[in-house]
Design a protein around this motif. Sequence first.
Motif, PDB file in Angstrom:
ATOM      1  N   LEU A 120       0.823  -1.205   0.000  1.00 61.16           N
ATOM      2  CA  LEU A 120       0.000   0.000   0.000  1.00 61.16           C
ATOM      3  C   LEU A 120       0.860   1.259   0.000  1.00 61.16           C
ATOM      4  CD1 LEU A 120      -2.780  -1.046   2.556  1.00 61.16           C
ATOM      5  CD2 LEU A 120      -2.968  -0.927   0.067  1.00 61.16           C
ATOM      6  N   LEU A 121       1.916   1.270   0.816  1.00 60.81           N
ATOM      7  CA  LEU A 121       2.809   2.424   0.848  1.00 60.81           C
ATOM      8  C   LEU A 121       3.518   2.612  -0.487  1.00 60.81           C
ATOM      9  CD1 LEU A 121       4.419   2.007   4.399  1.00 60.81           C
ATOM     10  CD2 LEU A 121       2.754   3.732   3.704  1.00 60.81           C
ATOM     11  N   ALA A 133       3.380   8.511   6.887  1.00 59.66           N
ATOM     12  CA  ALA A 133       2.717   7.238   7.204  1.00 59.66           C
ATOM     13  C   ALA A 133       3.719   6.204   7.713  1.00 59.66           C
ATOM     14  CB  ALA A 133       1.997   6.711   5.964  1.00 59.66           C
ATOM     15  N   GLN A 134       4.887   6.141   7.097  1.00 62.34           N
ATOM     16  CA  GLN A 134       5.912   5.212   7.556  1.00 62.34           C
ATOM     17  C   GLN A 134       6.358   5.553   8.970  1.00 62.34           C
ATOM     18  OE1 GLN A 134       8.240   5.488   3.529  1.00 62.34           O
ATOM     19  NE2 GLN A 134       9.053   3.739   4.632  1.00 62.34           N
ATOM     20  N   SER A 135       6.603   6.825   9.228  1.00 63.23           N
ATOM     21  CA  SER A 135       7.085   7.239  10.549  1.00 63.23           C
ATOM     22  C   SER A 135       6.075   6.912  11.635  1.00 63.23           C
ATOM     23  CB  SER A 135       7.389   8.742  10.545  1.00 63.23           C
ATOM     24  OG  SER A 135       8.383   9.053   9.588  1.00 63.23           O
ATOM     25  N   ILE A 136       4.790   7.175  11.348  1.00 57.41           N
ATOM     26  CA  ILE A 136       3.758   6.876  12.342  1.00 57.41           C
ATOM     27  C   ILE A 136       3.665   5.374  12.616  1.00 57.41           C
ATOM     28  CG2 ILE A 136       1.266   6.936  12.754  1.00 57.41           C
ATOM     29  CD1 ILE A 136       1.188   9.576  11.225  1.00 57.41           C
ATOM     30  N   SER A 137       3.797   4.569  11.567  1.00 60.63           N
ATOM     31  CA  SER A 137       3.712   3.113  11.750  1.00 60.63           C
ATOM     32  C   SER A 137       4.948   2.552  12.443  1.00 60.63           C
ATOM     33  CB  SER A 137       3.514   2.425  10.399  1.00 60.63           C
ATOM     34  OG  SER A 137       4.642   2.617   9.558  1.00 60.63           O
ATOM     35  N   TYR A 138       6.103   3.236  12.350  1.00 56.09           N
ATOM     36  CA  TYR A 138       7.326   2.756  12.996  1.00 56.09           C
ATOM     37  C   TYR A 138       7.327   3.008  14.502  1.00 56.09           C
ATOM     38  CZ  TYR A 138       9.480   2.573   8.315  1.00 56.09           C
ATOM     39  OH  TYR A 138       9.770   2.298   7.010  1.00 56.09           O
TER      40      TYR A 138
END
Length: 324
Positions: A120-121, A133-138
């Motif tokens: 999705l990313l 989005a990546q930073s929040i999920s990490y």
Amino acid sequence: MNNLNIAKIESANEPKRRTASKLGSTWREYKKHKFLFFLLFPVLIWYGVFHYGPLYGIQLAFKDFSPVKGIWGSPWVGMEYFKFLFYQSPDFARIFRNTILISCYNIIFGFPAPVILALLLNELRSAAFKKIAQSISYIPHFFSWVVLSGIIIIMLSPSEGPVNYLLKLMHIDPIYFLADTAYFRPTLVATGIWKEIGWGTIIYLAALSGVDPTLYEAARIDGANRWKQTWHITIPTILPVITIMFILSLGGILNAGFDQIFNLYSPAVYEVGDVIDTYVYRAGIQNFQFGLTTAVGLFKNIIGIILVLGTNFIVKKLGQEGVL
């Protein structure tokens, strides 16, 4: 000696000469880069001390350990601990079943999650939104389960938690997520995915960055939409990475996540949440049954090795790359 015999002798000696030549070439490379091996020594020492050194304690699984007598002085008991676990222990069957079930749930629902998120990313057009989005999920990955468990307990509190508050607004009775045997395992799986899904995408995003862009261009020319491009190009390209990660995850199937379960479970959910690692903690740390817990650990490692080798063999038979 005729020419035929000479040819046979030279033919027989040819593999030996090639082997000697190869060894000589390898040794010359080692000598040429000998100073680089000094960079390897700290790693070798670390592995020797912390990975191979503790193997000395495996013999505790076959001894009636006494701290006064020490490991060498303690008497041998053979397979008594294993007999107790498999035939006499009233809890081991339940604990083993819980471990397998929780690990299988984590693999079934947790393993595909970072793959799906990475796909999705990868489809996002905005680079800035993708980074956010990546930073929040990490972020959850960098917090220990001690911290996260406190947050989860507050969020899922039946009296003050926001989750149950929303359920009350929908006229649904509060749910005791961490004290109800029907909800404890799904809660473990969901919170585990929340913590690790972002970190797991790193490997798959790195693999996706290696996909040849010309493949997508050719697919678009042929009229393939984004779904067909993902199904026929993206997924087959990263399938070797997915396969390797799956093999490694199966090797740890008996590691159901001690930190998470230990910080979230209670005696009310022992029936569905007590796993091998928590059993080892109670028996070894609290009750000082070091021999029994060593036997459990040895059993786990043997099962893990069998699963890794077996899965690797099956994957290679299916034409994919394995880890060995």
